[in-house]
Motif scaffolding. Structure first.
Motif, PDB file in Angstrom:
ATOM      1  N   MET A 134       0.812  -1.164   0.103  1.00  0.00           N
ATOM      2  CA  MET A 134      -0.087   0.045   0.078  1.00  0.00           C
ATOM      3  C   MET A 134       0.768   1.301   0.051  1.00  0.00           C
ATOM      4  O   MET A 134       0.449   2.445  -0.002  1.00  0.00           O
ATOM      5  CB  MET A 134      -0.856   0.065   1.325  1.00  0.00           C
ATOM      6  CG  MET A 134      -1.906  -1.266   1.358  1.00  0.00           C
ATOM      7  SD  MET A 134      -3.163  -1.072   0.229  1.00  0.00           S
ATOM      8  CE  MET A 134      -4.051   0.552   0.444  1.00  0.00           C
ATOM      9  N   SER A 135       2.098   1.193  -0.077  1.00  0.00           N
ATOM     10  CA  SER A 135       3.153   2.440   0.262  1.00  0.00           C
ATOM     11  C   SER A 135       2.880   3.362  -1.145  1.00  0.00           C
ATOM     12  O   SER A 135       3.347   4.677  -1.044  1.00  0.00           O
ATOM     13  CB  SER A 135       4.529   1.778   0.226  1.00  0.00           C
ATOM     14  OG  SER A 135       5.018   1.304  -0.920  1.00  0.00           O
ATOM     15  N   GLU A 136       2.382   2.987  -2.162  1.00  0.00           N
ATOM     16  CA  GLU A 136       2.311   3.805  -3.286  1.00  0.00           C
ATOM     17  C   GLU A 136       0.953   4.468  -3.150  1.00  0.00           C
ATOM     18  O   GLU A 136       0.501   5.334  -4.131  1.00  0.00           O
ATOM     19  CB  GLU A 136       2.206   3.158  -4.585  1.00  0.00           C
ATOM     20  CG  GLU A 136       3.704   2.494  -4.938  1.00  0.00           C
ATOM     21  CD  GLU A 136       4.637   3.438  -4.963  1.00  0.00           C
ATOM     22  OE1 GLU A 136       4.679   4.593  -5.538  1.00  0.00           O
ATOM     23  OE2 GLU A 136       5.844   3.086  -4.290  1.00  0.00           O
TER      24      GLU A 136
ATOM     25  N   PRO B 181      -2.616   5.198   3.489  1.00  0.00           N
ATOM     26  CA  PRO B 181      -3.326   4.636   4.504  1.00  0.00           C
ATOM     27  C   PRO B 181      -2.299   4.192   5.894  1.00  0.00           C
ATOM     28  O   PRO B 181      -1.341   3.671   5.324  1.00  0.00           O
ATOM     29  CB  PRO B 181      -3.884   3.538   4.019  1.00  0.00           C
ATOM     30  CG  PRO B 181      -3.176   3.059   2.861  1.00  0.00           C
ATOM     31  CD  PRO B 181      -2.397   4.350   2.090  1.00  0.00           C
ATOM     32  N   LEU B 182      -2.826   4.744   6.844  1.00  0.00           N
ATOM     33  CA  LEU B 182      -1.865   4.170   8.194  1.00  0.00           C
ATOM     34  C   LEU B 182      -2.569   3.544   9.228  1.00  0.00           C
ATOM     35  O   LEU B 182      -3.852   3.816   9.451  1.00  0.00           O
ATOM     36  CB  LEU B 182      -1.286   5.674   9.025  1.00  0.00           C
ATOM     37  CG  LEU B 182      -0.755   6.655   7.934  1.00  0.00           C
ATOM     38  CD1 LEU B 182      -0.343   7.693   8.753  1.00  0.00           C
ATOM     39  CD2 LEU B 182       0.705   6.038   7.380  1.00  0.00           C
TER      40      LEU B 182
ATOM     41  N   VAL C 147      -6.567   4.709   8.629  1.00  0.00           N
ATOM     42  CA  VAL C 147      -7.355   3.808   8.457  1.00  0.00           C
ATOM     43  C   VAL C 147      -7.833   2.755   9.597  1.00  0.00           C
ATOM     44  O   VAL C 147      -9.078   2.119   9.515  1.00  0.00           O
ATOM     45  CB  VAL C 147      -7.362   3.242   7.197  1.00  0.00           C
ATOM     46  CG1 VAL C 147      -7.263   4.169   6.085  1.00  0.00           C
ATOM     47  CG2 VAL C 147      -5.739   2.298   7.334  1.00  0.00           C
ATOM     48  N   TYR C 148      -6.836   2.584  10.526  1.00  0.00           N
ATOM     49  CA  TYR C 148      -6.995   1.472  11.430  1.00  0.00           C
ATOM     50  C   TYR C 148      -6.297   1.723  12.574  1.00  0.00           C
ATOM     51  O   TYR C 148      -5.067   2.224  12.568  1.00  0.00           O
ATOM     52  CB  TYR C 148      -6.720   0.200  11.019  1.00  0.00           C
ATOM     53  CG  TYR C 148      -6.954  -0.966  11.877  1.00  0.00           C
ATOM     54  CD1 TYR C 148      -8.122  -1.613  11.703  1.00  0.00           C
ATOM     55  CD2 TYR C 148      -6.081  -1.279  12.845  1.00  0.00           C
ATOM     56  CE1 TYR C 148      -8.569  -2.758  12.631  1.00  0.00           C
ATOM     57  CE2 TYR C 148      -6.242  -2.461  13.602  1.00  0.00           C
ATOM     58  CZ  TYR C 148      -7.565  -3.168  13.520  1.00  0.00           C
ATOM     59  OH  TYR C 148      -7.735  -4.264  14.197  1.00  0.00           O
TER      60      TYR C 148
ATOM     61  N   LEU D 291      -4.399  -3.265   5.233  1.00  0.00           N
ATOM     62  CA  LEU D 291      -5.285  -2.166   5.391  1.00  0.00           C
ATOM     63  C   LEU D 291      -4.274  -0.899   5.357  1.00  0.00           C
ATOM     64  O   LEU D 291      -5.022   0.205   4.940  1.00  0.00           O
ATOM     65  CB  LEU D 291      -5.861  -2.416   6.954  1.00  0.00           C
ATOM     66  CG  LEU D 291      -7.045  -3.253   7.199  1.00  0.00           C
ATOM     67  CD1 LEU D 291      -7.364  -3.308   8.456  1.00  0.00           C
ATOM     68  CD2 LEU D 291      -8.160  -2.832   6.136  1.00  0.00           C
ATOM     69  N   GLY D 292      -2.948  -0.890   5.483  1.00  0.00           N
ATOM     70  CA  GLY D 292      -2.279   0.325   5.472  1.00  0.00           C
ATOM     71  C   GLY D 292      -0.978  -0.144   5.916  1.00  0.00           C
ATOM     72  O   GLY D 292      -0.449  -1.189   6.222  1.00  0.00           O
ATOM     73  N   ILE D 293       0.118   0.967   6.044  1.00  0.00           N
ATOM     74  CA  ILE D 293       1.116   0.890   6.663  1.00  0.00           C
ATOM     75  C   ILE D 293       1.561   1.302   7.752  1.00  0.00           C
ATOM     76  O   ILE D 293       0.697   2.131   8.327  1.00  0.00           O
ATOM     77  CB  ILE D 293       2.316   1.510   5.491  1.00  0.00           C
ATOM     78  CG1 ILE D 293       2.425   3.055   5.802  1.00  0.00           C
ATOM     79  CG2 ILE D 293       2.104   1.098   4.150  1.00  0.00           C
ATOM     80  CD1 ILE D 293       3.542   3.721   5.160  1.00  0.00           C
TER      81      ILE D 293
END
Length: 285
Positions: A175-177, A182-183, A210-211, A227-229
């Motif tokens: 999801m890093s791009e 999203p974190l 996001v979470y 979900l995110g990084i």
């Protein structure tokens, strides 16, 4: 103020604070509610301080009461230890240890078990929680030794080691791009969250949370599932995670350390436990 503390009065105060009730404290002490109340009043008169806030449904310690609580616990524990030694019974010492969630696991339980096997008269009470909460309990005298995460250069700590951090994303669902990024994060005021968002703001990188969870295991799962990084200690990276390198455009962040706190006059047993814990932490530095 030259006050000689009466241990019986201190025991009444500790019982009320622990139970949050004069009624429950009287049952705990096998006494009457009025007797317990009178003991606390006598202690307040001796100290010249209001120690309890009785205006709420549950009795709460005042600021002065919280300050005295830690000393009271230590004085009572020392009294009980001395009584056991003089009576000829085997002294059973309880050590109260506080550990962050990610250390109170399979990483440390073998060390603690071995420590106890070598010292059959020792009991351990282990509390797991957030570093800020553990450090506060330690400062109040409720814990004998704590291992915590803290900012590098923070004051205190009998032993300290760097805590390398890294950016993690899902190995299967990167999801890093994404834009915005999203974190996955701990709650506000939680570790690493501000470091993560401040670094992204400095880069001019858009982001959104996001979470959020206070559980490390939950954070790890959310990252693995895409979900995110997130920014976490390098040692908690899982095979289902991908460690992002500087080539990803995300900066290296070195802001945290692991610290073991115990008092300067701590007995040999506390120092031995600290040394045992250090054997686990030191390779991480």
């Amino acid at each position: 103020m030259n006050t000689t503390f009466n241990l019986d009065l201190l025991r009444a105060l500790v019982a009320v604070i622990d139970t949050r009730s004069f009624t429950a404290a009287s049952r705990l002490l096998n006494s009457t509610q009025s007797t317990v109340s009178q003991k606390v009043l006598r202690l307040e008169e001796a100290t010249g301080q209001r120690l309890l806030d009785r205006s709420r449904r549950e009795v709460q310690p005042t600021e002065a009461g919280e300050r005295l609580l830690g000393y009271a616990r230590r004085m009572l524990a020392l009294n009980d230890e001395a009584a056991a030694a003089l009576s000829g019974t085997a002294a059973s010492r309880t050590l109260r240890l506080g550990l962050p969630e990610d250390f109170a696991s399979a990483l440390l339980t073998p060390v603690l078990a071995e420590f106890l096997r070598e010292r059959t008269n020792i009991k351990l009470e282990v509390t797991s929680g957030l570093s800020n909460d553990l450090l506060r309990s330690y400062e109040l005298g409720e814990l004998d030794l704590v291992m915590v995460k803290q900012k590098r250069g923070a004051s205190g700590g009998a032993m300290r080691w760097p805590e390398p951090l890294c950016w993690l994303e899902s190995a299967a669902h990167p999801m890093s791009e994404a834009d915005p990024l999203p974190l996955v994060a701990f709650p506000p005021q939680g570790l690493y969250r501000a470091d993560m968002t401040n670094a992204l703001d400095a880069l001019g990188r858009r982001w959104h949370i996001v979470y959020t969870s206070s559980s490390l295991a939950s954070i790890q799962s959310a990252i693995a599932d895409g979900l995110g990084i997130s920014l976490l200690p390098l040692r908690v990276a899982l095979p289902s995670h991908c460690i992002l390198t500087p080539a990803s455009g995300l900066p290296v962040i070195e802001t945290m350390e692991i610290a073991i706190h115990h008092r300067g006059d701590a007995p040999a047993l506390i120092r031995q436990l600290a040394a045992a814990l250090a054997q686990i932490v030191e390779p991480q530095g």
